[in-house]
Structure formats: C-alpha cells, structure tokens
Design an enzyme around this catalytic site. Sequence first.
Site, short mmCIF file in Angstrom:
data_model
loop_
_atom_site.label_atom_id
_atom_site.label_comp_id
_atom_site.label_asym_id
_atom_site.label_seq_id
_atom_site.Cartn_x
_atom_site.Cartn_y
_atom_site.Cartn_z
N SER A 99 0.83 -1.20 0.00
CA SER A 99 0.00 0.00 0.00
C SER A 99 0.87 1.26 0.00
O SER A 99 1.79 1.36 -0.81
CB SER A 99 -0.96 -0.08 1.19
OG SER A 99 -2.00 0.85 1.05
N ASP A 215 -10.18 -4.77 -4.25
CA ASP A 215 -9.37 -4.14 -3.21
C ASP A 215 -10.19 -3.21 -2.31
O ASP A 215 -10.07 -3.24 -1.10
CB ASP A 215 -8.21 -3.37 -3.86
CG ASP A 215 -7.33 -2.71 -2.85
OD1 ASP A 215 -6.39 -3.37 -2.38
OD2 ASP A 215 -7.58 -1.55 -2.48
N HIS A 270 -8.54 -4.88 0.54
CA HIS A 270 -7.26 -4.21 0.80
C HIS A 270 -6.53 -4.71 2.04
O HIS A 270 -5.34 -5.00 1.99
CB HIS A 270 -7.49 -2.70 0.91
CG HIS A 270 -6.19 -1.93 0.88
ND1 HIS A 270 -5.40 -1.88 -0.24
CD2 HIS A 270 -5.54 -1.22 1.83
CE1 HIS A 270 -4.32 -1.17 0.02
NE2 HIS A 270 -4.38 -0.75 1.27
#
Length: 290
Positions: A99, A215, A270
């Site tokens: 990320s 995600d 995510h």
Amino acid sequence: MAPPYRLLVSAVVYCVVVGHAVGIRPILYMHGITAAPDEADPLREWVNEAFPGTKVTAIDAFNHLQSVVPMWTQVNTIKEMVREEMVNSPEGVNLICFSQGGLICRGLLSVLPHNVNNFISVSSPQAGQYGDTMYLKYFFPNYLKQNVYKLFYSDLGQQWSIANYWHDPHQEGLYTQYNNFLAALDNDTASTNITQYKSNFLRLKKLIMIGGPDDGVITPWQSSHFGFYDANETVVPMKAQKFYQQDSFGLKTLDDRGDVITHIVPGIQHTHWMKTRMVFEKYIRGWLTD
Ligand SMILES: *[C@@H]1O[C@H](CO)[C@@H](O)[C@H](O)[C@H]1NC(C)=O
Ligand SMILES: *[C@@H]1O[C@H](CO)[C@@H](O)[C@H](O)[C@H]1NC(C)=O
Ligand SMILES: *[C@@H]1O[C@H](CO)[C@@H](O)[C@H](O)[C@H]1NC(C)=O
C-alpha cells in the site's frame, strides 16, 4: 585479490555459514498507512517455512499514526536505516512493500544507488489515489474526493502523506503545482533530480505489481499497476500513461526488458493482502528465488 575471486570466496563463505538451507536473499518489508512492522508477521512465518533461515526485516519506522507524516520525511529517514542492507549487500535484497509502503519503497529506489533484486509492490497506489475511502473519511471527515484537493493541493495539505500521492484527475494544474512527491518521482514537475531517480530505479532487476478489482481502497484499483483516471475518470492503462511513454523514471525500459510483471488478483480486500497465504504462495514466493 581479483574481484571475481573475492566474490567466489564470499559465496563459499556464505554457503558454509548458512548451511544448505541457503538460498534466498534477505527481504526488506515496508508496511502500509496506520500499520506497523507486525504487518509482516504472517509473511515472515511463510517465508521461513518455505526458505528456512531467510532474513526478513520489517522496517520499524513511521508506525501507526506516524505513518501520515510527509512521504519525503519518511523516505529520507528510512533511507539511512536501510542504506547498509539496500546498497551494500553483495547478494542484493528483495523488497516487499504494501500500500502506501509501496510508494515509500519507490522513493527509496529513486534516491538510493541500491542493490535491490526484485521489488514486489502489493496493492500500492503507484499512479496515485483518488477515491472516498475509510482512510479519507477517518482523517478528513469534512471532505470528499471532489473537494479535498482544496486542502491537499496547498503547502499545508502537503504535510500529510496521503496528499503526497493524491491525484485528482480534474485538477492536474494544481497537482503539478503542489504535489512534491509523486509528481516529482514521475517527472510531472520536471525535478532536476529525475536523472538520478531514473538511473537508481533502473538498477532494479524486476518490478512485480500485485493488485485487484476487489481491493476497495486503492482507487482506481488499476493504480496498483500504474493505470490511472483521465479527466473523464476513465482508467487509462500503464502503457498509455505519459510517464511510461516518456520513460520518465525507467518504467518503459524495464518493461521493454521484460522485467515488469503484473498480477491481477480478484477477491482480495485491501486489508487482506498480507494476511492471505494464497497471495504469498501464488504471486510472491516464486519471485523470491528469481
Ligand atoms: C533533489 O534532491 C535533493 C537531495 O535529496 C533535495 O534536497 C531537493 O529538494 C530535491 N529537489 C527537488 C526539486 O525535488
Ligand atoms: C471526455 O469526454 C468528453 C465527452 O464525451 C470528450 O469530448 C473528451 O474528449 C473526453 N476527454 C478525455 C480526456 O478522454
Ligand atoms: C523531465 O521533464 C522535462 C520537462 O518536461 C523534460 O525536458 C525531460 O526530458 C524529462 N526527463 C525525463 C528523464 O523524462
């Protein structure tokens, strides 16, 4: 002693010391926003099952709420922490970054004359972020994606890491005027440092990008593979992006060399990427021995 001989000696010493569970290069891991080094705990366990004795170092900096300080502050601090391992390690290291951590790693790969083998970027907004997400709502409850540029594209707003990769496709002028991180790495602000960023980035052996349509945070999700919105919020793929076509930081060269790999993985939210063993087994593990 001639350098090839010295290399041979260190290879022999390395094998003798590590025994025959040899094999793979050390791994450096950088966590995502609001997270901490323990985000790498599952990864460390799986790596050590697959390749016993492998060193996995999770960068212990800018943890939890500290993760929102400016990206250059993070990159410039972390580069001194990892310089020894990233630059001087003779066998090289592999980077796994998640990320926001994937953009910190891109910063490190741009500023250090590193010896990184493979860079595995896991659901990282490499082309920027433009979406209403839980993080935006949490940190900036009074804003929506349509108007947060008013805060982010200012000197004050740039004090937040999220603002350093916020890419509002309707505000390109303000983006290039104020964004001092992603726009600089992409040469959208024609930084004089771009030549150095590019030659450093090109020291990479391979870039592996992992991301997918479920995600739920990275927006558009294709940003995990260098795709991004145009002014109509239609996603333009990596190869049609200006930074690719102009080879601003070496992405096209790397791709022409066959060293850009994209894995599109559906079904992963995510916060689950680094906790899902299938992701490790199918999309990460093979690149650690390459
Ligand atoms: C170029 O890099 C130097 C050293 O890291 C930094 O101080 C300077 O601000 C950078 N310049 C630009 C335009 O980003
Ligand atoms: C956006 O859509 C309008 C209307 O359909 C079109 O005229 C324009 O060329 C599009 N812009 C881009 C950047 O694709
Ligand atoms: C960076 O941008 C400037 C201005 O557009 C351009 O002249 C230069 O060639 C670019 N450098 C790279 C490495 O793309």
